[in-house]
Design a protein around this motif. Structure first.
Motif, PDB file in Angstrom:
ATOM      1  N   ILE A  39      12.037  23.476  83.343  1.00  0.00           N
ATOM      2  CA  ILE A  39      11.217  22.897  82.216  1.00  0.00           C
ATOM      3  C   ILE A  39      11.931  21.634  81.722  1.00  0.00           C
TER       4      ILE A  39
ATOM      5  N   LYS B 201      14.039  20.980  78.450  1.00  0.00           N
ATOM      6  CA  LYS B 201      14.989  21.934  78.105  1.00  0.00           C
ATOM      7  C   LYS B 201      16.298  21.411  78.997  1.00  0.00           C
TER       8      LYS B 201
ATOM      9  N   ASP C  20      19.502  25.777  78.688  1.00  0.00           N
ATOM     10  CA  ASP C  20      18.397  26.482  78.043  1.00  0.00           C
ATOM     11  C   ASP C  20      17.523  27.020  79.292  1.00  0.00           C
TER      12      ASP C  20
ATOM     13  N   LEU D  68      16.675  30.827  79.184  1.00  0.00           N
ATOM     14  CA  LEU D  68      14.962  31.197  78.850  1.00  0.00           C
ATOM     15  C   LEU D  68      14.911  32.688  79.220  1.00  0.00           C
TER      16      LEU D  68
ATOM     17  N   GLN E 147      13.561  23.041  67.411  1.00  0.00           N
ATOM     18  CA  GLN E 147      13.945  22.260  68.648  1.00  0.00           C
ATOM     19  C   GLN E 147      12.644  21.731  69.272  1.00  0.00           C
TER      20      GLN E 147
ATOM     21  N   GLU F 284       2.840  23.252  81.419  1.00  0.00           N
ATOM     22  CA  GLU F 284       3.559  23.352  82.277  1.00  0.00           C
ATOM     23  C   GLU F 284       4.693  24.128  81.792  1.00  0.00           C
ATOM     24  N   GLU F 285       5.435  23.888  80.768  1.00  0.00           N
ATOM     25  CA  GLU F 285       6.384  24.693  80.068  1.00  0.00           C
ATOM     26  C   GLU F 285       5.912  26.189  79.899  1.00  0.00           C
TER      27      GLU F 285
ATOM     28  N   ILE G 285       5.552  28.120  83.287  1.00  0.00           N
ATOM     29  CA  ILE G 285       6.875  28.430  83.767  1.00  0.00           C
ATOM     30  C   ILE G 285       7.262  29.554  82.899  1.00  0.00           C
TER      31      ILE G 285
ATOM     32  N   ILE H 170       8.363  33.231  84.761  1.00  0.00           N
ATOM     33  CA  ILE H 170       9.808  33.754  84.561  1.00  0.00           C
ATOM     34  C   ILE H 170       9.794  35.289  83.655  1.00  0.00           C
TER      35      ILE H 170
ATOM     36  N   PHE I 162       6.550  36.221  72.728  1.00  0.00           N
ATOM     37  CA  PHE I 162       7.672  35.321  73.041  1.00  0.00           C
ATOM     38  C   PHE I 162       7.404  33.695  72.955  1.00  0.00           C
TER      39      PHE I 162
END
Lengths: 226, 292
Positions: A99, A102, A106, A110, B10, B199-200, B203, B207, B213
């Motif tokens: 990412i 991050k 991080d 994750l 954040q 994209e984030e 990903i 994972i 979440f």
């Protein structure tokens, strides 16, 4: 009654087919992978190596056939449970998939945060894994400031931090120079030595020859050689 | 939960530009809807004050003796919907008429006797705003043996109340439409935010992150952005209100133009609504996005 062989099988694929419209990406794949095996999936570009891995982490659904991972039938996993399957797997992507917004820390943390682990445990575990891959000093760096080899090491760290039973690596050394590729491969061997089952998709025949591990060969989506 | 809040803050910092766009969108939506609500609220106040002015005049028969007046007043007071009944003697009525006629009041000098009857001026309770109810009350008053006639502007009251109801309905409908529009505009802005972070999200899913979440920080972000947009929108409207109060009201020195602002409770409700707008926008966008 399950025989000894059956017990040690962690991945099983029965007559698996994958089609994209009328195009056949995989045809009649049958594969058993034992616990703690180091298996290569090889073949030329477009042979279906990455597709096979995608089916294993449910990045794509199978068109036909069955896949069992650690006793779970992937065709029967409800959508909401897919995340729990993926938490059992460590996936290393060809394009790293870090990412960009991050930090290194991080990105790795994750995985544990998604598992609901406590902050102290996350910090301790991530630091130890970063130390293992030799990236502890770059914990606060952003991914784009790292070289390809460093990014791949972070991707490896992220894949192993949750202590998965199975690691799926898609061309983990494909875009790296020989030195970085060697370092990443050594890491995979280390995790294999710790008990993980590892599946590596690669077209690097030299690497397979050197390790002497089992490899399956794919050509035009078909399994040609064991 | 603290972890999700930290992640949300954040993410707001990391995606500061898109967060600013969302806050500005919510701020403008809140400003438009609040201005509309404030306009309707103030207009409603004026119409209510006019409504309070609605009264029934009950003219007494000429032979009523003064000793009966208290009895008649009590009878009128006993009727449902009557707030106040004030006796207006024919002398008082003539005095008022002269004041109203001003220069033409000399025309009244031609009368040898006061032709006006004694009357009761009857004010209605606030809840008594239905024209049919007013008509019923007028009939009841007229039925009293001491009453000769009643007058209450039958036609204009009916029209006024219909107009008032139509105005209020329009207010509700427009506020509702603007609220919906705000939700869809915010949903589309949040969709852009989510799209820029696809994209984030992808990903995270790969994972092993659960939908909860992934979603929770987005919801927290949207609610925070909603609150900020709401507070800024209200602050901007309050600044405009202060400006109007100081400049326009004073220059016109006109009592009718007194504009009131939202109460603290209503301001809180607007901020809660803007948080709801953010949450709804996020809900609509995430539901579509995570289905894909």
């Amino acid at each position: 009654m399950i025989d000894k062989n059956e017990k040690s099988t962690i991945i099983r694929m029965f007559h698996v087919h994958k089609n994209y419209g009328s195009k056949k990406a995989l045809s009649n794949i049958n594969l058993d992978v034992s616990k703690n095996e180091f298996l290569f999936i090889t073949g030329p570009s477009g042979a279906g190596k990455s597709t096979l891995l995608k089916l294993l982490y449910l990045g794509e659904p199978v068109s036909e056939g069955q896949i069992l991972i650690d006793g779970m039938n992937l065709s029967r996993i409800p959508r909401k449970r897919i995340s729990f399957l993926r938490q059992k797997l460590g996936i290393i992507f060809q394009d790293y998939k870090l990412i960009p917004t991050k930090t290194v820390f991080d990105n790795v943390a994750l995985v544990l945060e998604a598992m609901g682990k406590k902050k102290q445990f996350v910090q301790k575990k991530v630091n130890s894994v970063l130390r293992m891959v030799g990236m502890e000093k770059r914990f606060n760096a952003m991914p784009q400031s790292l070289s390809g080899g460093e990014q791949q090491r972070i991707a490896v760290a992220r894949a192993v931090v949750g202590m998965p039973k199975i690691i799926l690596a898609d061309e983990p050394t494909g875009s790296l120079d020989p030195e970085s590729a060697g370092a990443v491969f050594d890491l995979l061997k280390e995790f294999h030595a710790r008990g993980a089952t590892i599946l590596v998709a690669t077209h690097d025949q030299e690497l397979i020859r050197k390790t002497g591990c089992r490899a399956i060969y794919l050509k035009d989506g078909c399994q040609v050689l064991k | 939960m603290i972890f999700f809040f930290k992640r949300a803050f954040q993410d707001i910092r990391t995606n500061s530009f898109l967060s600013a766009v969302t806050i500005i969108t919510i701020f403008l939506s809140v400003l438009i809807v609040s201005t509309l609500v404030l306009f309707f609220l103030n207009t409603n106040d004026y119409m209510n004050s006019w409504k309070k002015g609605i009264k029934i005049i009950a003219y007494l028969k000429p032979d009523i003796v003064e000793t009966n007046l208290v009895d008649i007043k009590n009878k009128i007071h006993g009727l449902y919907g009557v707030a106040e009944a004030e006796f207006i003697s024919k002398e008082e009525a003539m005095k008022r008429l002269r004041e109203q006629m001003k220069r033409q009041s000399s025309l009244l000098n031609g009368f040898k006797e006061n032709p006006l009857p004694d009357a009761f001026e009857i004010r209605l309770t606030e809840q008594f705003s239905n024209s049919e109810r007013i008509e019923n009350l007028a009939v009841q008053i007229e039925a009293l043996p001491e009453i000769d006639d009643v007058e209450y502007g039958r036609r204009w009251i009916g029209r006024f109340i219909k107009l008032f109801d139509l105005f209020r309905l329009t207010g509700y409908a427009m506020s509702g439409i603007f609220f919906m529009a705000a939700v869809f505009i915010v949903a589309n802005t949040i969709r852009l935010v989510i799209y820029s972070r696809r994209e984030e999200i992808e990903i995270m899913r790969l994972i092993g992150a659960t939908d909860r979440f992934i979603k929770t920080p987005f919801y927290i972000e949207a609610v925070i952005q909603g609150a900020l947009g709401g507070i800024i929108g209200l602050a901007a409207l309050f600044a405009a209100y202060i400006y109007i109060s100081i400049n326009v009201e004073q220059s016109l020195s006109f009592d009718l133009l007194h504009v009131r602002f939202f109460s603290l409770r209503l301001s809180g409700a607007i901020i809660l609504c803007s948080m709801l707008v953010g949450w709804l926008g996020c809900f609509i966008s995430l539901r579509q996005f995570l289905k894909e």
